[in-house]
Write a protein that holds these residues in place. Structure first.
Motif: not given
Length: 272
Positions: A213-226
């Protein structure tokens, strides 16, 4: 009465003048470059030039603005040009106003979603909100949360592979290195922290069975913890241009930072 000496001198002078004139008339003038500033300077110094040379003005004025044999309506040409410039400025102004209004609405939706993330009663409630309700609150079609596989992430509450229950809300367990692969790399080879793409086929690794269904997308990195593997917040749209590479990402990045900190707190993880 002229003396012989005077006559000879006069003849020599006349001959010299004639030679100079002949040379001046028969020798081609040196070519000189005339730029726009020189033309403007000349017309400023001689304002009657165009009035005295109607043929020149006729050649400078577009044919559609000529009126009669000898009368040229240069004023109409100038007015039409100004009218077009004003119309272009109005269109640009309206586009800027529309962009500002859309940006303000996007900001308000993100801020409202952030408050709901902070209101989560526990980790399960947080995951449920992100994977089921967040999409409607920020007006996108799909939201997926992914974390790279590890012993800790596989046992997280509410976390399961999408293939077990297609279409159900889930936190996607990704293979090691998949976050970098989804986000891509910069020119210097370092991994990106976000990626916005238009007119694409959705990534099945993060959107699961809904990727079609996806025609455009936005992705963001998640840095939870070291002490934890990286994750990713993915937004998908059925519109090919809802997300695009030149789009500002500050609001989405703010949402991602709040989500990663909330997950860190609920799982009692050390700082990043």
């Amino acid at each position: 009465m002229s003396t012989p000496t005077d006559t000879a001198g006069s003849t020599k002078s006349t001959t010299g003048n004639a030679d100079a004139m002949r040379s001046a008339l028969t020798t081609p003038a040196a070519k000189t470059e005339i730029d726009a500033e020189a033309v403007k300077a000349f017309l400023t110094a001689h304002p009657d030039t165009l009035h005295d040379e109607p043929d020149l003005l006729a050649r400078l004025t577009p044919a559609t603005h000529r009126d009669g044999e000898a009368v040229v309506d240069f004023q109409m040409f100038a007015i039409e040009r100004l009218r077009q410039e004003i119309e272009d400025m109005r269109e640009l102004q309206q586009a800027m106003v529309n962009a500002a209004e859309e940006n303000a609405m996007s900001r308000d939706r993100i801020f409202s979603a952030v408050l709901k993330v902070l209101d989560a009663r526990n980790f399960e409630h947080l995951v449920h909100y992100i994977t089921t309700e967040l999409a409607a609150d920020i007006e996108v079609d799909l939201v997926a949360l992914g974390v790279e596989a590890s012993d800790s992430t596989r046992s997280m509450a509410g976390m399961r592979s999408p293939v077990s229950e297609p279409g159900g809300p889930s936190v996607m367990v990704l293979e090691s290195g998949m976050v970098d692969a989804l986000l891509g790399y910069k020119a210097d080879g370092s991994p990106r922290d976000h990626a916005l793409r238009d007119d694409v086929d959705g990534a099945e690794e993060i959107f699961g069975p809904h990727a079609v269904q996806v025609q455009s997308e936005a992705m963001i990195r998640l840095t939870f913890s070291r002490a934890a593997p990286p994750g990713i917040l993915a937004l998908g749209s059925t519109r090919a241009n809802q997300f695009y590479p030149e789009q500002a990402v500050d609001h989405l990045s703010f949402l991602a930072r709040v989500i990663e900190r909330s997950i860190r707190l609920w799982l009692d993880l050390p700082p990043a």
